[in-house]
Structures are given as C-alpha cells and as structure tokens.
Design a protein around this motif. Structure first.
Motif, PDB file in Angstrom:
ATOM      1  N   LEU A 116      -4.085 -13.321 -41.888  1.00  0.00           N
ATOM      2  CA  LEU A 116      -4.109 -14.752 -41.571  1.00  0.00           C
ATOM      3  C   LEU A 116      -4.647 -14.958 -40.166  1.00  0.00           C
ATOM      4  O   LEU A 116      -4.286 -14.242 -39.252  1.00  0.00           O
ATOM      5  N   TRP A 117      -5.508 -15.925 -40.007  1.00  0.00           N
ATOM      6  CA  TRP A 117      -6.001 -16.264 -38.687  1.00  0.00           C
ATOM      7  C   TRP A 117      -4.895 -16.998 -37.951  1.00  0.00           C
ATOM      8  O   TRP A 117      -4.233 -17.863 -38.499  1.00  0.00           O
ATOM      9  N   ILE A 118      -4.717 -16.664 -36.714  1.00  0.00           N
ATOM     10  CA  ILE A 118      -3.727 -17.329 -35.877  1.00  0.00           C
ATOM     11  C   ILE A 118      -4.435 -18.495 -35.199  1.00  0.00           C
ATOM     12  O   ILE A 118      -5.459 -18.313 -34.547  1.00  0.00           O
ATOM     13  N   ASN A 119      -3.907 -19.691 -35.334  1.00  0.00           N
ATOM     14  CA  ASN A 119      -4.574 -20.882 -34.815  1.00  0.00           C
ATOM     15  C   ASN A 119      -4.036 -21.360 -33.482  1.00  0.00           C
ATOM     16  O   ASN A 119      -4.588 -22.271 -32.882  1.00  0.00           O
ATOM     17  N   PHE A 121       1.778 -16.384 -31.943  1.00  0.00           N
ATOM     18  CA  PHE A 121       1.899 -14.949 -31.710  1.00  0.00           C
ATOM     19  C   PHE A 121       3.328 -14.622 -31.296  1.00  0.00           C
ATOM     20  O   PHE A 121       3.938 -15.368 -30.522  1.00  0.00           O
ATOM     21  N   PRO A 122       3.874 -13.510 -31.769  1.00  0.00           N
ATOM     22  CA  PRO A 122       5.235 -13.131 -31.381  1.00  0.00           C
ATOM     23  C   PRO A 122       5.266 -12.493 -29.993  1.00  0.00           C
ATOM     24  O   PRO A 122       5.552 -11.312 -29.824  1.00  0.00           O
ATOM     25  N   GLY A 143      -4.012 -21.928 -19.377  1.00  0.00           N
ATOM     26  CA  GLY A 143      -4.687 -22.962 -20.155  1.00  0.00           C
ATOM     27  C   GLY A 143      -5.139 -22.549 -21.540  1.00  0.00           C
ATOM     28  O   GLY A 143      -5.930 -23.250 -22.170  1.00  0.00           O
ATOM     29  N   TYR A 144      -4.652 -21.426 -22.041  1.00  0.00           N
ATOM     30  CA  TYR A 144      -5.033 -21.000 -23.387  1.00  0.00           C
ATOM     31  C   TYR A 144      -4.212 -21.774 -24.414  1.00  0.00           C
ATOM     32  O   TYR A 144      -3.006 -21.878 -24.295  1.00  0.00           O
ATOM     33  N   GLU A 145      -4.884 -22.281 -25.418  1.00  0.00           N
ATOM     34  CA  GLU A 145      -4.199 -22.965 -26.519  1.00  0.00           C
ATOM     35  C   GLU A 145      -4.557 -22.343 -27.853  1.00  0.00           C
ATOM     36  O   GLU A 145      -3.694 -21.924 -28.604  1.00  0.00           O
ATOM     37  N   THR A 146      -5.861 -22.306 -28.143  1.00  0.00           N
ATOM     38  CA  THR A 146      -6.347 -21.780 -29.412  1.00  0.00           C
ATOM     39  C   THR A 146      -7.010 -20.434 -29.182  1.00  0.00           C
ATOM     40  O   THR A 146      -7.921 -20.326 -28.354  1.00  0.00           O
ATOM     41  N   PRO A 147      -6.583 -19.390 -29.896  1.00  0.00           N
ATOM     42  CA  PRO A 147      -7.207 -18.080 -29.719  1.00  0.00           C
ATOM     43  C   PRO A 147      -8.664 -18.073 -30.180  1.00  0.00           C
ATOM     44  O   PRO A 147      -9.024 -18.767 -31.121  1.00  0.00           O
ATOM     45  N   THR A 148      -9.476 -17.297 -29.498  1.00  0.00           N
ATOM     46  CA  THR A 148     -10.854 -17.083 -29.929  1.00  0.00           C
ATOM     47  C   THR A 148     -10.823 -16.158 -31.145  1.00  0.00           C
ATOM     48  O   THR A 148      -9.789 -15.550 -31.441  1.00  0.00           O
ATOM     49  N   GLN A 161      -7.955 -12.108 -34.372  1.00  0.00           N
ATOM     50  CA  GLN A 161      -7.945 -10.953 -35.263  1.00  0.00           C
ATOM     51  C   GLN A 161      -7.443  -9.675 -34.619  1.00  0.00           C
ATOM     52  O   GLN A 161      -7.072  -8.746 -35.326  1.00  0.00           O
ATOM     53  N   ALA A 162      -7.417  -9.586 -33.305  1.00  0.00           N
ATOM     54  CA  ALA A 162      -7.048  -8.328 -32.650  1.00  0.00           C
ATOM     55  C   ALA A 162      -5.590  -8.260 -32.220  1.00  0.00           C
ATOM     56  O   ALA A 162      -4.978  -7.195 -32.283  1.00  0.00           O
ATOM     57  N   ILE A 163      -5.012  -9.353 -31.769  1.00  0.00           N
ATOM     58  CA  ILE A 163      -3.679  -9.302 -31.161  1.00  0.00           C
ATOM     59  C   ILE A 163      -2.620  -8.805 -32.135  1.00  0.00           C
ATOM     60  O   ILE A 163      -1.834  -7.901 -31.800  1.00  0.00           O
TER      61      ILE A 163
END
Length: 195
Positions: free
Chosen positions: A60-63, A68-69, A82-87, A92-94
C-alpha cells in the motif's frame, strides 16, 4: 557490491523501462540479490515509478507521514521540517526498511532519498532501547563526497532533533580533533566519507 549502472539516454519499449531514461533496474537488482541473497529494489525516475519489484506490487502506498509507525519525536521532527506527503521513494522505501529488509533505492536528486533511509534508521535506533557506547557507532552511513556527507548529517540532525540520538560527520581536510573526541564518546549515527 560491484555493479555498473549504465545511464545512457535511449528510448525503449521494454516494459521494465517505462521512461525514455535507460536505468537498467533489472541489472542492478540482479547484482544486489547476488551480493546479498535478498532484498528489494525500488526505482523512481522523475515523479513516477519506473519499476516496481514484485514484492512491492501489493504494498500500500503511504499517503501521509502520519501513517508511518514512527516514534512521536520523529513525527514531530517531520512536521517541523514541513513534510506532509511522502514522495514515491519515501512511500515505497520506509515501510520495508522498518520491517528490516535490505533495500536499494534509485531516485533523482531532490526526491527525498535521505529521509527515506534516515527515518527508518532513527526509528530502529530508538526502538532498540540500546544506548551508545564509547568508541562505537550504532549506525554507519558512507557517502562519496564531503559535501554530501555534511548534507546527510544535517538531515539526520534535523530528524533526530527531539530525541537523544547523536550524529557525527567525519571527513578529511579539516582538523580531526573534534571528530576524534566525538568518536571516543560514542555516537549513534556516524556519517562519513572516505579520504
């Protein structure tokens, strides 16, 4: 790992190459799997995914970074920068890294690769419950240039700002007195470059 990444600009209809950039992901994957015996390869070119390893197809893509846990202190740092939406590379990597998988990520400059590997490293260090010992480093990040080592070290410091995790950057061409002192005390994340 000894492998060659060819980066010739050629057009192809091969389904493994979904853009006009020739990034032979399958060659990289074969070298990675041969060297490690396992692993996941994620390839990202521009803003789209060029190749998804079969292990990630159903991932699943994390939006949102909130999904993220991550430890609350890391979540706080993520919000502070200032991060909100992962690239795509982060999305896919985290999670595979948090699950303890080996991963080879490929993405252009500015797509968030540092956060994609730094946040899982910090999370795993926090989760371990261990403390740093004198003359030891708990995590080692090696980079090819002094400038990149400094940049990555600064990112680790930003992400670990609300934790007790220490980061030290080691490189040549300057006095090594403060670097030696930090290593003697012990460090959680050692960022370094050869030479």
């Amino acid at each position: 790992i000894n492998y060659k990444i060819e980066q010739d600009k050629i057009k192809t209809n091969d389904p493994l190459y979904k853009s006009q950039w020739s990034m032979p992901i399958i060659q990289i994957e074969n070298a990675w799997n041969k060297a490690t015996g396992k692993g996941i390869v994620v390839g990202v070119i521009d803003t789209g995914i060029d190749y998804e390893h079969e292990d990630l197809e159903n991932q699943l893509w994390i939006n949102s970074f909130e999904d993220f846990p991550l430890d609350p202190s890391l979540q706080r740092a993520v919000r502070a920068v200032g991060y909100e939406t992962p690239t795509p590379i982060q999305s896919q990597a985290i999670m595979p890294l948090l699950e303890g998988n080996d991963l080879l990520g490929i993405a252009q400059t500015g797509t968030g690769k540092t956060a994609a590997f730094a946040l899982p490293i910090l999370q795993l260090l926090l989760k371990s419950g261990k403390i740093r010992a004198p003359k030891c480093a708990r995590a080692l990040v090696l980079l090819p240039t002094r400038e990149l080592a400094i940049q990555v070290s600064e990112c680790f410091e930003q992400y670990a700002k609300y934790t007790s995790i220490s980061t030290t950057c080691v490189f040549g061409g300057v006095s090594d007195v403060s670097q030696k002192k930090a290593l003697i005390r012990g460090v959680d994340v050692l960022v370094a470059t050869p030479g």
